[in-house]
Design a protein around this motif. Structure first.
Motif, PDB file in Angstrom:
ATOM      1  N   SER A  98       0.709  -1.339  -0.081  1.00  0.00           N
ATOM      2  CA  SER A  98      -0.140   0.159  -0.245  1.00  0.00           C
ATOM      3  C   SER A  98       0.953   0.979  -0.048  1.00  0.00           C
ATOM      4  CB  SER A  98      -0.517  -0.298   1.294  1.00  0.00           C
ATOM      5  OG  SER A  98      -0.609   0.830   2.315  1.00  0.00           O
ATOM      6  N   GLY A  99       0.614   2.832   0.169  1.00  0.00           N
ATOM      7  CA  GLY A  99       1.035   3.888   0.066  1.00  0.00           C
ATOM      8  C   GLY A  99       2.116   4.007   1.167  1.00  0.00           C
ATOM      9  N   ASP A 100       1.273   3.054   2.905  1.00  0.00           N
ATOM     10  CA  ASP A 100       1.961   3.037   3.304  1.00  0.00           C
ATOM     11  C   ASP A 100       3.579   2.962   3.444  1.00  0.00           C
ATOM     12  OD1 ASP A 100      -0.393   4.467   4.703  1.00  0.00           O
ATOM     13  OD2 ASP A 100      -0.691   1.991   5.616  1.00  0.00           O
ATOM     14  N   PHE A 101       3.611   2.313   2.748  1.00  0.00           N
ATOM     15  CA  PHE A 101       5.828   1.390   2.494  1.00  0.00           C
ATOM     16  C   PHE A 101       5.325   1.726   0.812  1.00  0.00           C
ATOM     17  CE2 PHE A 101       4.067  -0.656   6.390  1.00  0.00           C
ATOM     18  CZ  PHE A 101       5.226  -0.272   6.726  1.00  0.00           C
ATOM     19  N   PHE A 102       5.522   1.030  -0.104  1.00  0.00           N
ATOM     20  CA  PHE A 102       6.022   0.336  -1.195  1.00  0.00           C
ATOM     21  C   PHE A 102       5.573   1.249  -2.357  1.00  0.00           C
ATOM     22  CE2 PHE A 102       7.821  -3.227   0.941  1.00  0.00           C
ATOM     23  CZ  PHE A 102      10.035  -2.729   0.445  1.00  0.00           C
ATOM     24  N   ASP A 103       4.223   1.401  -2.110  1.00  0.00           N
ATOM     25  CA  ASP A 103       2.804   1.902  -3.188  1.00  0.00           C
ATOM     26  C   ASP A 103       3.426   1.077  -4.332  1.00  0.00           C
ATOM     27  OD1 ASP A 103       0.868   3.416  -4.430  1.00  0.00           O
ATOM     28  OD2 ASP A 103       1.864   5.068  -3.838  1.00  0.00           O
ATOM     29  N   ALA A 104       3.149  -0.072  -4.599  1.00  0.00           N
ATOM     30  CA  ALA A 104       3.432  -0.899  -5.836  1.00  0.00           C
ATOM     31  C   ALA A 104       2.250  -0.436  -7.182  1.00  0.00           C
ATOM     32  CB  ALA A 104       2.761  -2.714  -5.203  1.00  0.00           C
ATOM     33  N   GLU A 105       1.535   0.226  -6.706  1.00  0.00           N
ATOM     34  CA  GLU A 105       0.320  -0.042  -7.745  1.00  0.00           C
ATOM     35  C   GLU A 105       1.056   1.423  -9.066  1.00  0.00           C
ATOM     36  OE1 GLU A 105      -3.996   1.358  -9.304  1.00  0.00           O
ATOM     37  OE2 GLU A 105      -3.796   0.802  -6.757  1.00  0.00           O
ATOM     38  N   ALA A 106       1.920   2.592  -8.183  1.00  0.00           N
ATOM     39  CA  ALA A 106       1.851   2.783  -8.754  1.00  0.00           C
ATOM     40  C   ALA A 106       3.940   3.470  -8.254  1.00  0.00           C
ATOM     41  CB  ALA A 106       2.172   4.844  -7.207  1.00  0.00           C
ATOM     42  N   PHE A 107       4.547   2.525  -8.215  1.00  0.00           N
ATOM     43  CA  PHE A 107       5.897   2.526  -7.892  1.00  0.00           C
ATOM     44  C   PHE A 107       6.118   0.480  -8.366  1.00  0.00           C
ATOM     45  CE2 PHE A 107       5.426   6.017  -5.953  1.00  0.00           C
ATOM     46  CZ  PHE A 107       5.878   7.068  -6.725  1.00  0.00           C
ATOM     47  N   PRO A 108       5.945   0.147  -9.050  1.00  0.00           N
ATOM     48  CA  PRO A 108       5.806  -0.979  -9.065  1.00  0.00           C
ATOM     49  C   PRO A 108       7.129  -1.955  -8.941  1.00  0.00           C
ATOM     50  CG  PRO A 108       5.629  -0.389 -11.465  1.00  0.00           C
ATOM     51  CD  PRO A 108       5.613   0.951 -10.621  1.00  0.00           C
ATOM     52  N   LEU A 109       8.726  -1.708  -9.672  1.00  0.00           N
ATOM     53  CA  LEU A 109       9.120  -2.379  -9.038  1.00  0.00           C
ATOM     54  C   LEU A 109      10.764  -1.633  -8.481  1.00  0.00           C
ATOM     55  CD1 LEU A 109       9.913  -2.526 -13.491  1.00  0.00           C
ATOM     56  CD2 LEU A 109       9.294  -4.746 -11.541  1.00  0.00           C
ATOM     57  N   MET A 110      11.274  -2.403  -7.908  1.00  0.00           N
ATOM     58  CA  MET A 110      12.629  -2.033  -7.234  1.00  0.00           C
ATOM     59  C   MET A 110      13.522  -2.603  -8.771  1.00  0.00           C
ATOM     60  SD  MET A 110      13.812  -3.234  -3.858  1.00  0.00           S
ATOM     61  CE  MET A 110      13.434  -5.245  -3.926  1.00  0.00           C
ATOM     62  N   SER A 111      15.309  -1.360  -8.125  1.00  0.00           N
ATOM     63  CA  SER A 111      15.543  -2.404  -9.136  1.00  0.00           C
ATOM     64  C   SER A 111      17.377  -1.714  -8.350  1.00  0.00           C
ATOM     65  CB  SER A 111      15.673  -1.376 -10.523  1.00  0.00           C
ATOM     66  OG  SER A 111      15.984   0.175 -10.655  1.00  0.00           O
ATOM     67  N   PHE A 112      18.007  -2.475  -8.998  1.00  0.00           N
ATOM     68  CA  PHE A 112      19.441  -2.145  -9.007  1.00  0.00           C
ATOM     69  C   PHE A 112      20.360  -2.084  -9.658  1.00  0.00           C
ATOM     70  CE2 PHE A 112      24.228  -3.795  -7.390  1.00  0.00           C
ATOM     71  CZ  PHE A 112      24.476  -3.032  -6.665  1.00  0.00           C
ATOM     72  N   ARG A 113      21.328  -1.564 -10.572  1.00  0.00           N
ATOM     73  CA  ARG A 113      22.404  -1.580 -11.482  1.00  0.00           C
ATOM     74  C   ARG A 113      23.412  -1.424 -10.636  1.00  0.00           C
ATOM     75  NH1 ARG A 113      18.349  -2.809 -12.885  1.00  0.00           N
ATOM     76  NH2 ARG A 113      17.586  -2.273 -15.031  1.00  0.00           N
ATOM     77  N   SER A 114      24.366  -1.931 -10.914  1.00  0.00           N
ATOM     78  CA  SER A 114      25.948  -1.821 -10.519  1.00  0.00           C
ATOM     79  C   SER A 114      26.761  -0.969 -10.748  1.00  0.00           C
ATOM     80  CB  SER A 114      26.068  -3.683 -10.429  1.00  0.00           C
ATOM     81  OG  SER A 114      27.110  -3.491 -11.615  1.00  0.00           O
ATOM     82  N   THR A 115      27.403  -0.063 -10.352  1.00  0.00           N
ATOM     83  CA  THR A 115      28.775   0.740 -10.539  1.00  0.00           C
ATOM     84  C   THR A 115      29.871   0.441 -10.412  1.00  0.00           C
ATOM     85  OG1 THR A 115      28.504   2.252  -8.885  1.00  0.00           O
ATOM     86  CG2 THR A 115      26.928   2.695 -10.585  1.00  0.00           C
ATOM     87  N   GLU A 116      30.786  -0.569  -9.669  1.00  0.00           N
ATOM     88  CA  GLU A 116      31.791  -1.285  -9.210  1.00  0.00           C
ATOM     89  C   GLU A 116      31.605  -2.399  -8.411  1.00  0.00           C
ATOM     90  OE1 GLU A 116      35.268   0.706  -6.217  1.00  0.00           O
ATOM     91  OE2 GLU A 116      33.185   1.764  -6.543  1.00  0.00           O
ATOM     92  N   ALA A 117      32.820  -3.143  -9.045  1.00  0.00           N
ATOM     93  CA  ALA A 117      32.960  -3.946  -8.721  1.00  0.00           C
ATOM     94  C   ALA A 117      34.166  -4.275  -7.797  1.00  0.00           C
ATOM     95  CB  ALA A 117      32.495  -6.072  -9.024  1.00  0.00           C
ATOM     96  N   ALA A 118      34.801  -4.974  -5.924  1.00  0.00           N
ATOM     97  CA  ALA A 118      35.777  -5.452  -6.227  1.00  0.00           C
ATOM     98  C   ALA A 118      35.681  -6.479  -5.346  1.00  0.00           C
ATOM     99  CB  ALA A 118      35.752  -4.608  -4.857  1.00  0.00           C
ATOM    100  N   GLN A 119      36.528  -6.959  -5.480  1.00  0.00           N
ATOM    101  CA  GLN A 119      37.366  -8.602  -4.753  1.00  0.00           C
ATOM    102  C   GLN A 119      38.564  -7.405  -3.116  1.00  0.00           C
ATOM    103  OE1 GLN A 119      40.710 -11.458  -5.934  1.00  0.00           O
ATOM    104  NE2 GLN A 119      40.180 -12.702  -5.192  1.00  0.00           N
ATOM    105  N   LEU A 120      37.368  -8.661  -2.562  1.00  0.00           N
ATOM    106  CA  LEU A 120      37.898  -8.128  -1.068  1.00  0.00           C
ATOM    107  C   LEU A 120      38.398  -9.063  -0.352  1.00  0.00           C
ATOM    108  CD1 LEU A 120      34.754  -7.012   0.716  1.00  0.00           C
ATOM    109  CD2 LEU A 120      36.127  -5.891  -0.960  1.00  0.00           C
ATOM    110  N   GLY A 121      39.035 -10.385  -1.144  1.00  0.00           N
ATOM    111  CA  GLY A 121      40.047 -11.800  -0.256  1.00  0.00           C
ATOM    112  C   GLY A 121      39.334 -12.301  -0.650  1.00  0.00           C
ATOM    113  N   GLY A 122      39.774 -13.949  -0.987  1.00  0.00           N
ATOM    114  CA  GLY A 122      39.248 -14.929  -1.229  1.00  0.00           C
ATOM    115  C   GLY A 122      38.597 -15.097  -2.462  1.00  0.00           C
ATOM    116  N   ASP A 123      37.159 -15.431  -2.067  1.00  0.00           N
ATOM    117  CA  ASP A 123      35.882 -15.297  -1.981  1.00  0.00           C
ATOM    118  C   ASP A 123      34.579 -14.269  -1.981  1.00  0.00           C
ATOM    119  OD1 ASP A 123      36.209 -18.126  -3.543  1.00  0.00           O
ATOM    120  OD2 ASP A 123      35.597 -19.237  -1.994  1.00  0.00           O
TER     121      ASP A 123
END
Length: 203
Positions: A98-123
């Protein structure tokens, strides 16, 4: 299995350290599609100051580009359908949509687009990018562990990652709350996100 291993080479005057690419990981380089049926995107939030509520988004899709020779060149893109949120209680799920939280009707998607990746060590790796919820875009870093690779019974080449991140939901306009008589609030601002990803290499 880390993306790089270190080798020392002796010369007449000094020892020179060089980085070797792991051939097994270099072979993983390519484009992948996330297998939603064998992946999960979840969250945990503190409820009434005393317990945790867990939920997930069951409808999502995404792509990865992995560079096993140079992990900094790897990328990720994920889209999540907000209407697929589920916590096991129908009334609570409807409130989240509902509009109290995500308001899925008006904003149907959540998205993530990467800009950078790095190895911290091992896996261990960290992928940084932009998370968009309700048309608000803010930076997000996700710590990931490479879980391995395998060829499944259908001949698909798969890779797996497990990851997590913490956000303040108010940073994305998710501010609804209710005060408790004894003090505190109904829903914590801090939310833990979890990712279990299985992705299939594309021909």
């Amino acid at each position: 299995m880390g993306l790089f291993t270190r080798r020392s080479q002796d010369t007449n005057t000094t020892a020179v350290a060089t980085l070797d690419v792991d051939p097994a990981l270099a072979a993983l380089t390519g484009d992948y599609v996330i297998d939603a049926g064998h992946s999960s995107i979840g969250f945990t939030v503190r409820h009434a100051m005393v317990t945790n509520v867990r939920g997930s988004f069951t409808d999502h899709e995404g792509t990865l580009h992995l560079d096993g020779s140079d992990p900094s060149r790897s990328t990720a893109a994920i889209d999540v359908k907000i209407a697929s949120v589920g916590t096991g209680i129908a009334d609570r799920d409807a409130h989240l949509r509902s509009g109290d939280f995500f308001d899925a009707e008006a904003f149907p998607l959540m998205s993530f687009r990467s800009t950078e990746a790095a190895q911290l060590g091992g896996d261990a790796y960290r992928i940084t990018g932009e998370l968009t919820i309700k048309d608000i875009t803010r930076p997000l870093s996700i710590d990931l562990e490479f879980a391995g690779s395998a060829t499944d019974v259908y001949g698909n080449e798969r890779v797996g990652f497990e990851g997590s991140a913490e956000i303040l939901r108010s940073d994305w306009g998710l501010t609804w709350n209710a005060a408790l008589e004894a003090g505190g609030v109904m829903v914590s601002d801090k939310v833990k996100l979890t990712f279990d990803i299985s992705a299939i290499k594309q021909a």
